[in-house]
Design an enzyme around this catalytic site. Structure first.
Site, PDB file in Angstrom:
ATOM      1  N   ASP A  93       0.764  -1.137   0.083  1.00  0.00           N
ATOM      2  CA  ASP A  93      -0.260   0.042   0.070  1.00  0.00           C
ATOM      3  C   ASP A  93       0.849   1.306   0.215  1.00  0.00           C
ATOM      4  OD1 ASP A  93      -2.500   1.510   0.059  1.00  0.00           O
ATOM      5  OD2 ASP A  93      -3.225   0.456   1.640  1.00  0.00           O
ATOM      6  N   ASP A 111     -10.819   2.347  -3.323  1.00  0.00           N
ATOM      7  CA  ASP A 111     -11.305   1.842  -2.132  1.00  0.00           C
ATOM      8  C   ASP A 111     -12.716   2.059  -2.280  1.00  0.00           C
ATOM      9  OD1 ASP A 111      -8.820   1.823  -1.014  1.00  0.00           O
ATOM     10  OD2 ASP A 111      -8.630   3.674   0.273  1.00  0.00           O
TER      11      ASP A 111
END
Length: 731
Positions: free
Chosen positions: A474, A544
């Site tokens: 990430d 997301d």
């Protein structure tokens, strides 16, 4: 000689032909032709020694010869020939006003750079044309490689400093693609932000320049380094000429689409010059990132199918046979930072019961990571949460016939961490200036050799000590204060290049040391998706935003540039945090099954009915996984154009077809539009198998490909947020 390398890629051989024309070798005029797939790409050296585009389009017969190009004269003294000749690689000099491919400042303040043909080499799969400045020992090797199956071209350039003194590269591109002159082109690209990536845009190409870019240090979600160009009067999903380009660079980037004074269209792509430069010392060479270009005469759908095929067969790790994406479960929405051994084991048992193949533990397992204020940088297992390390959990996951994955964010650090307290100088910063936090964290300066070694070291140690099959890598903020005070002032702007170069190097070395480990590129959603990072990672995090209806738009935009084989698509809880929209579990699955399926819902809150439904849908997905991930994608109806959406995937061997259809809302009792399938064998028989939803009564179980494509199929979809799926199996 030091060699600055940005990317590594191997492609299959391509047909190559060299024609001498005009005066032949003695006067330096030459024509070079590359053939691949259904595409021909032809360049030539004109009478002024410039490397000029001759032709880029549908493949021409081998017997077709080309004359050496002529420099195009300007329309007036205001537009000198350098601005009207479609050059492949141009230095800033000699009166150039258009976007240059290379701009240099020399130690004496001279900034004029005029490149002329010097030599060339050609092999079965590569063309290199060497250009040289008219007086200084600056050499540029313009590099071409064409994929034999798809006709995609890989462009790059190698700049060599043989002047005896350092000079500064102020701006550099990988090359320029030139389209035939025309006044009816339109540009397609994608824009977005966090949780709203991949918005398709289109606009006419007029005089002037459209600049798409990221100044954020990495790829960014606001624009993506991909463009597609077609003609306004002759285009759709399956018809019309389409050109496209994509930059393989995960740092700050720029693509400029410019119409020259004669209505020629140029596409120039490379690293973003904003705030960036590179000091190239004498004897050094500088390799640009790859800039890919392609052509299709089969519309925008044909163009994206070519790009998907190239990505799967020639770009991804393990190409031409990349692994299928396993169905994974990620624990984030169930536990957030509150991970512990017992809780993760309980989730793993639930995940295994529905057919999950990979269990991924997300954030919170390391250091003092109890929220997003602390712990980043301290990559030791938290002893309170996992008193015996990760092995008991990994063993449990393996006993349930799943492999184990782990979340990491290697390029970041919290101020509240042992790493930052020990090495505050390791972050991007300007001396004496504030250090702006984002998500309570700072960015480690990966350009530093010691930071590079630290990140590679702890990741290598983590993988050596634990049986980990997957890393979710990430990256949750962009750059600020991109200073690098540890090097001389004249080299400090090298940070934009050296950071990404070291990022690639870490990924490459990890893959060499741990070839079985798979990696996902994630950046707060789709913030680091490009053809550069895809050489080293097996999948990418799309957004997301996991709202299943929003995903129809996001996934469609994504699919124009990138293959569903890497597009992670999760089923999460309803109502969603994004829109507070309630959607059935079946609808959520059918939305996610268009890509690489994952489950991110809190299984601790599921009912027995939820588990039963999920088990059924996951089993169905596994029967079409290869078709969806690596087959040919056809967009039957776009969610941007009405209340309906539909996609179709056809397997490589043509034996299986998977169709997904979605309805936002019924209105005034109108039936769902008939679906006309594509890409089938008209004479073959196909058997229909409903998976979810219903087809109308009277629909045949078996029919020819011609029937399904020309008669079509009607679905019994009515209501709000309804979805259906069926397959066709060739008999």
């Amino acid at each position: 000689m030091k060699h600055v390398t940005w990317a590594i890629l191997f492609l299959t051989p391509v047909a190559f032909a060299l024609q001498s024309s005009g005066g032949g070798a003695k006067d330096g005029q030459r024509v070079f032709r590359l053939n691949g797939g259904d595409v021909s790409y032809v360049v030539g050296v004109n009478d002024e020694g410039e490397l000029q585009t001759v032709y880029w389009g549908k493949r021409l017969p081998e017997s077709q010869e080309f004359q050496a190009p002529k420099q195009r004269q300007g329309l007036a003294s205001f537009d000198m020939p350098v601005n009207t000749t479609p050059q492949e690689f141009t230095g800033w000099g000699g009166g150039l006003y258009l976007e240059p491919d290379l701009k240099i400042t020399f130690p004496d303040g001279n900034r004029d750079l005029v490149l002329k043909y010097a030599s060339h080499t050609a092999t079965a799969d590569q063309l290199d044309v060497v250009m040289k400045d008219i007086s200084r020992e600056v050499y540029v090797k313009v590099q071409y490689h064409m994929d034999s199956a798809t006709g995609l071209i890989r462009r790059s350039a190698e700049i060599s400093n043989r002047t005896g003194a350092p000079f500064t590269i102020e701006q550099v591109a990988s090359g320029t693609y030139n389209l035939p002159r025309g006044a009816d082109y339109q540009l397609h690209y994608v824009t977005g932000r966090w949780a709203a990536e991949w918005n398709l845009q289109q606009q006419p190409i007029h005089g002037g320049k459209t600049v798409l870019e990221s100044r954020r240090g990495t790829t960014g979600a606001q624009n993506n380094p991909w463009v597609m160009i077609d003609r306004t009067g002759d285009h759709d999903q399956d018809h019309g000429d389409v050109w496209f380009a994509a930059l393989g660079w995960s740092g700050s980037w720029q693509i400029a689409v410019e119409q020259d004074p004669t209505k020629g269209t140029r596409i120039t792509g490379g690293p973003n010059a904003f705030d960036s430069s590179y000091l190239l010392k004498s004897g050094e060479t500088f390799q640009t990132p790859y800039f890919y270009g392609g052509f299709s005469s089969n519309g925008t759908g044909g163009a994206s199918r070519l790009l998907h095929r190239f990505e799967v067969d020639s770009l991804l790790p393990h190409a031409p046979h990349p692994k299928l994406r396993p169905v994974l479960y990620n624990s984030w929405e169930a536990t957030a930072f509150k991970v512990d051994e017992a809780g993760q084991m309980a989730l793993a048992e639930k995940a295994a019961s529905i057919g999950i193949e990979r269990f991924v533990m997300d954030d919170g397992w390391f250091g003092q990571r109890n929220d997003d204020h602390a712990g980043l940088g301290d990559w030791n297992v938290n002893p309170k949460k996992f008193p015996h390390g990760l092995k008991p959990l990994i063993d449990k996951v393996h006993s349930l016939k799943m492999d184990f994955g782990l979340w990491v964010e290697p390029e970041m650090v919290n101020l509240d961490s042992d790493l930052y307290r020990k090495h505050p100088d390791w972050v991007l910063n300007f001396t004496g200036r504030p250090r702006t936090e984002g998500r309570n964290q700072l960015v480690l300066n990966l350009a530093r050799p010691d930071v590079h070694d630290y990140v590679l070291g702890f990741l290598d140690k983590l993988l050596n000590e634990n049986d980990i099959a997957f890393l979710k890598w990430d990256y949750n903020r962009n750059w600020s204060e991109p200073g690098w005070s540890a090097v001389p002032v004249e080299q400090q702007k090298n940070v934009y290049v050296d950071f990404i170069r070291n990022y690639y190097d870490i990924l490459q070395k990890l893959r060499q040391k741990h070839p079985a480990v798979e990696i996902e590129s994630c950046s707060g959603g789709g913030g680091r998706v490009d053809l550069g990072v895809m050489q080293f990672t097996d999948e990418v995090w799309t957004s997301d935003n996991t709202d299943a209806y929003d995903r129809l738009f996001l996934q469609e935009g994504f699919s124009y540039a990138y293959t569903p084989a890497v597009m992670m698509a999760w089923v999460t809880d309803s109502p969603t945090w994004v829109n507070q929209r309630s959607l059935s579990l079946e609808y959520r699955f059918l939305s996610s099954m268009q890509g690489s399926l994952g489950i991110g819902a809190n299984l601790n809150k599921w009912t027995p009915e939820d588990f039963a439904a999920a088990q059924k849908m996951i089993a169905a997905y596994k029967t079409v996984r290869q078709t969806v991930q690596q087959g040919d994608l056809y967009r039957l109806m776009s969610p941007r154009e009405g209340e309906q959406a539909a996609t179709e995937s056809v397997s490589r061997d043509g034996k299986q077809v998977a169709v997904f259809a979605y309805l936002h809302s019924s209105t005034q009792m109108y039936p769902y539009p008939r679906l006309y399938l594509r890409g089938l064998d008209e004479n073959a028989m196909y058997e229909l198998h409903p998976v979810a939803g219903k087809v109308n009564e009277g629909t045949p179980v078996k029919a020819t490909g011609a029937y399904w494509m020309h008669h079509g199929v009607d679905l019994a979809l009515r209501g709000d947020f309804q979805a259906a799926m069926f397959t066709l199996e060739r008999q």
